[in-house]
Design a protein around this motif. Structure first.
Motif, mmCIF file in Angstrom:
data_model
loop_
_atom_site.group_PDB
_atom_site.id
_atom_site.type_symbol
_atom_site.label_atom_id
_atom_site.label_comp_id
_atom_site.label_asym_id
_atom_site.label_seq_id
_atom_site.Cartn_x
_atom_site.Cartn_y
_atom_site.Cartn_z
ATOM 1 N N ALA A 127 0.748 -1.216 0.204
ATOM 2 C CA ALA A 127 -0.058 -0.209 0.069
ATOM 3 C C ALA A 127 0.852 1.236 -0.030
ATOM 4 C CB ALA A 127 -1.086 0.300 1.238
ATOM 5 N N GLN A 128 0.336 2.083 -0.876
ATOM 6 C CA GLN A 128 0.958 3.486 -0.568
ATOM 7 C C GLN A 128 0.383 4.457 0.534
ATOM 8 O OE1 GLN A 128 2.426 6.328 -4.012
ATOM 9 N NE2 GLN A 128 0.298 7.124 -3.521
ATOM 10 N N LEU A 129 1.162 4.993 1.246
ATOM 11 C CA LEU A 129 0.592 5.979 2.353
ATOM 12 C C LEU A 129 1.187 7.275 2.011
ATOM 13 C CD1 LEU A 129 1.682 3.547 5.215
ATOM 14 C CD2 LEU A 129 -0.355 3.487 3.861
ATOM 15 N N THR A 130 0.267 8.315 2.003
ATOM 16 C CA THR A 130 0.775 9.631 1.968
ATOM 17 C C THR A 130 0.187 10.352 2.962
ATOM 18 O OG1 THR A 130 0.098 9.414 -0.537
ATOM 19 C CG2 THR A 130 0.510 11.722 0.315
ATOM 20 N N ALA A 131 1.117 11.036 3.684
ATOM 21 C CA ALA A 131 0.695 11.844 4.845
ATOM 22 C C ALA A 131 0.108 13.038 4.622
ATOM 23 C CB ALA A 131 2.135 12.029 5.722
ATOM 24 N N GLY A 132 -1.098 13.498 5.155
ATOM 25 C CA GLY A 132 -1.677 14.725 4.669
ATOM 26 C C GLY A 132 -1.535 15.727 5.867
ATOM 27 N N GLY A 133 -1.255 15.173 7.163
ATOM 28 C CA GLY A 133 -1.066 16.508 8.131
ATOM 29 C C GLY A 133 0.128 15.990 8.988
ATOM 30 N N ALA A 134 0.361 17.060 9.859
ATOM 31 C CA ALA A 134 1.550 16.599 10.649
ATOM 32 C C ALA A 134 1.313 15.665 11.782
ATOM 33 C CB ALA A 134 2.123 17.960 11.258
ATOM 34 N N ALA A 135 0.188 15.214 12.166
ATOM 35 C CA ALA A 135 -0.242 14.654 13.365
ATOM 36 C C ALA A 135 0.161 13.287 12.980
ATOM 37 C CB ALA A 135 -1.540 14.466 13.727
ATOM 38 N N PRO A 136 0.742 12.534 14.055
ATOM 39 C CA PRO A 136 1.135 10.901 13.978
ATOM 40 C C PRO A 136 0.031 9.994 13.360
ATOM 41 C CG PRO A 136 1.940 11.808 15.886
ATOM 42 C CD PRO A 136 0.988 12.617 15.444
ATOM 43 N N ALA A 137 -0.091 9.169 12.542
ATOM 44 C CA ALA A 137 -0.954 8.437 12.080
ATOM 45 C C ALA A 137 -0.697 7.078 12.550
ATOM 46 C CB ALA A 137 -1.127 8.457 10.453
ATOM 47 N N ARG A 138 -1.849 6.176 13.103
ATOM 48 C CA ARG A 138 -1.664 4.768 13.178
ATOM 49 C C ARG A 138 -2.291 4.025 12.248
ATOM 50 N NH1 ARG A 138 -4.929 1.727 16.399
ATOM 51 N NH2 ARG A 138 -3.979 0.146 17.844
ATOM 52 N N LEU A 139 -1.654 3.001 11.935
ATOM 53 C CA LEU A 139 -2.043 2.281 10.966
ATOM 54 C C LEU A 139 -2.203 0.724 11.353
ATOM 55 C CD1 LEU A 139 -2.608 2.460 7.797
ATOM 56 C CD2 LEU A 139 -0.277 1.229 7.396
ATOM 57 N N PRO A 140 -3.548 0.107 11.351
ATOM 58 C CA PRO A 140 -3.742 -1.350 11.886
ATOM 59 C C PRO A 140 -2.869 -2.265 11.141
ATOM 60 C CG PRO A 140 -5.586 -0.529 10.709
ATOM 61 C CD PRO A 140 -4.786 0.801 10.840
ATOM 62 N N LEU A 141 -2.245 -3.253 11.921
ATOM 63 C CA LEU A 141 -1.553 -4.198 11.130
ATOM 64 C C LEU A 141 -2.233 -5.642 11.504
ATOM 65 C CD1 LEU A 141 1.942 -2.851 11.416
ATOM 66 C CD2 LEU A 141 0.453 -2.541 9.509
ATOM 67 N N ARG A 142 -1.600 -6.855 10.818
ATOM 68 C CA ARG A 142 -1.929 -8.018 11.325
ATOM 69 C C ARG A 142 -0.801 -8.688 12.204
ATOM 70 N NH1 ARG A 142 -4.646 -11.493 6.105
ATOM 71 N NH2 ARG A 142 -3.820 -13.046 7.533
ATOM 72 N N ARG A 143 -1.190 -9.311 13.281
ATOM 73 C CA ARG A 143 -0.089 -9.845 13.926
ATOM 74 C C ARG A 143 0.607 -10.963 13.050
ATOM 75 N NH1 ARG A 143 0.460 -9.404 19.551
ATOM 76 N NH2 ARG A 143 -1.149 -8.164 20.491
ATOM 77 N N ASP A 144 -0.035 -11.594 12.343
ATOM 78 C CA ASP A 144 0.568 -12.889 11.648
ATOM 79 C C ASP A 144 1.274 -12.633 10.198
ATOM 80 O OD1 ASP A 144 -1.905 -12.298 10.320
ATOM 81 O OD2 ASP A 144 -2.241 -14.092 9.739
ATOM 82 N N PHE A 145 1.517 -11.016 10.067
ATOM 83 C CA PHE A 145 2.056 -10.718 8.833
ATOM 84 C C PHE A 145 3.477 -9.940 9.410
ATOM 85 C CE2 PHE A 145 -0.552 -9.513 5.069
ATOM 86 C CZ PHE A 145 -1.235 -10.869 5.154
ATOM 87 N N GLU A 146 4.452 -10.167 8.575
ATOM 88 C CA GLU A 146 5.546 -9.410 9.060
ATOM 89 C C GLU A 146 5.555 -8.195 8.029
ATOM 90 O OE1 GLU A 146 9.507 -11.240 7.863
ATOM 91 O OE2 GLU A 146 8.503 -12.271 6.258
ATOM 92 N N TYR A 147 6.052 -7.068 8.242
ATOM 93 C CA TYR A 147 5.920 -5.765 7.499
ATOM 94 C C TYR A 147 7.388 -5.201 7.370
ATOM 95 C CZ TYR A 147 0.997 -6.004 8.348
ATOM 96 O OH TYR A 147 -0.252 -6.619 8.448
ATOM 97 N N ALA A 148 7.300 -4.233 6.348
ATOM 98 C CA ALA A 148 8.399 -3.191 6.006
ATOM 99 C C ALA A 148 7.991 -2.178 5.419
ATOM 100 C CB ALA A 148 9.479 -3.968 5.253
ATOM 101 N N LEU A 149 8.470 -0.852 5.925
ATOM 102 C CA LEU A 149 8.141 0.569 5.261
ATOM 103 C C LEU A 149 9.270 0.892 4.706
ATOM 104 C CD1 LEU A 149 6.432 2.436 8.285
ATOM 105 C CD2 LEU A 149 5.380 1.892 6.045
ATOM 106 N N LEU A 150 8.960 1.593 3.357
ATOM 107 C CA LEU A 150 10.253 2.682 2.981
ATOM 108 C C LEU A 150 9.543 3.965 2.523
ATOM 109 C CD1 LEU A 150 10.376 2.650 -0.720
ATOM 110 C CD2 LEU A 150 10.214 0.389 -0.069
ATOM 111 N N ALA A 151 10.433 4.962 2.737
ATOM 112 C CA ALA A 151 9.786 6.136 2.246
ATOM 113 C C ALA A 151 10.441 6.465 0.779
ATOM 114 C CB ALA A 151 10.498 7.282 2.838
ATOM 115 N N MET A 152 9.340 6.708 -0.126
ATOM 116 C CA MET A 152 9.624 7.050 -1.695
ATOM 117 C C MET A 152 9.815 8.321 -1.671
ATOM 118 S SD MET A 152 6.636 4.255 -3.308
ATOM 119 C CE MET A 152 5.332 5.185 -2.512
ATOM 120 N N SER A 153 9.191 9.430 -1.002
ATOM 121 C CA SER A 153 9.576 10.677 -0.849
ATOM 122 C C SER A 153 9.199 11.219 0.608
ATOM 123 C CB SER A 153 8.824 11.405 -2.053
ATOM 124 O OG SER A 153 7.386 11.535 -1.524
ATOM 125 N N GLY A 154 9.941 12.197 0.799
ATOM 126 C CA GLY A 154 9.627 12.749 2.043
ATOM 127 C C GLY A 154 10.633 12.264 3.144
#
Ligand code: MN
Length: 323
Positions: A191-218
């Motif tokens: 999924a692509q996540l685009t930050a709209g505001g300055a407040a921290p954003a909480r994203l629900p995840l699944r415990r049985d998945f492993e995850y990684a994040l990368l910044a494409m910009s910003g």
């Protein structure tokens, strides 16, 4: 077993899954791709081979291609994987041996399933936008799907919603009760996540998945860890959510999936299970068998590199060599 995997992800008390459970920031490597593009390769790495079935992550650009050809990747083969292409800027024409000729632009998704074998090329059109920026990702096909027929799908209408201050575009899999139309063969999310505001954003995840994040910009922070283009933040598994503190306008890519347990042999553009399979794929490509001819692309196909003098080894997702 690598160091990341030794972290005690299973032993955290309930309710603290969003506190940093041992995320690891993995800097990528710059790799030339074709004649005119340099990419940041974020997977595979020595310390992290896969995230779910995601086995290859290249981030390219933003590059000024106003006076340059842009992307120029001539015909080449694939086995055992899906390629997932997502652009933030620019345009690429995908051509393949099924006869597909399909431009892709920002907001659209290309998913090519190699099955037993496909060939494709990726080129910016002669008249192209001045900036090229995007990602190309590979998804390893599980044993049950990897001998199947090749396929190509273009998705211009993806699930898109706002979650707090985050604009979410679902590329593949399921997230937040939404489901992507892209066909996948293992439990997966991109999924692509685009930050709209300055407040921290909480994203629900699944415990049985492993995850990684990368910044494409910003840029962003996840807990104490700063994230900027050029690195992959491995988040591990067992999380209920992740809290992102991203600069407004930043665009992040969330990748995740069920841990992929089948050891892989990855060499050049092939994903297989044994040295012999890779040798056979290379021989078929060199001899003009199996992969067909890329439609509407008369350029000479990319020759396969020489095989190493030693046998190719299967590796687990942790990077352990099997034999
Ligand atoms: Mn390719």
């Amino acid at each position: 077993m690598d160091r990341t995997e030794s972290l005690p992800a299973q032993t955290r008390p309930p309710g603290v899954a969003d506190v940093d459970p041992g995320s690891v920031l993995l800097p990528g490597n710059d790799v030339p791709l074709g004649r005119y593009t340099t990419v940041r390769r974020l997977l595979p790495q020595r310390r992290r081979r896969m995230v779910g079935a995601w086995c290859f992550v290249d981030h390219f650009g933003p590059d000024d291609v106003a006076e340059r050809p842009g992307m120029e990747v001539p015909p080449h083969p694939h086995t055992g994987l899906q390629t997932v292409t997502w652009l933030l800027d620019g345009e690429i024409v995908h051509r393949d041996s099924l006869g597909t000729v399909r431009p892709i632009r920002p907001g659209q998704l290309n998913v090519m399933t190699s099955g037993h074998g496909i060939a494709h090329s990726e080129r910016s059109p002669a008249a192209h936008p001045p900036v090229m920026h995007g990602v190309q990702l590979w998804v390893a096909l599980p044993d049950a799907a990897r001998a199947g027929a090749p396929d190509f799908a273009h998705h211009a209408d993806l699930p898109l919603w706002r979650d707090g201050d985050l604009d979410v575009t679902l590329l593949v899999g399921e997230l937040g009760g939404e489901r992507s139309p892209a066909v996948t063969h293992t439990p997966l999310v991109g999924a692509q996540l685009t930050a709209g505001g300055a407040a921290p954003a909480r994203l629900p995840l699944r415990r049985d998945f492993e995850y990684a994040l990368l910044a494409m910009s910003g840029s962003a922070r996840v807990g104490d860890v700063p994230l900027a283009p050029g690195a992959l933040l491995y988040l591990g598994s067992g999380r209920q959510s992740v809290t992102l503190d991203a600069a407004p306008g930043s665009r992040l890519l969330l990748l995740g999936g069920a841990p992929f347990e089948e050891p892989l042999v990855m060499w050049w553009n092939f994903v297989g299970r044994s040295h012999e399979e890779i040798v056979a794929a290379r021989e078929d490509w060199t001899a003009g068998r199996r992969f067909g001819t890329v439609a509407d692309d008369a350029a000479p196909p990319l020759p396969a590199p020489a095989l190493p003098t030693t046998r190719l080894k299967a590796r687990t997702r942790h990077g352990d060599i099997l034999r």
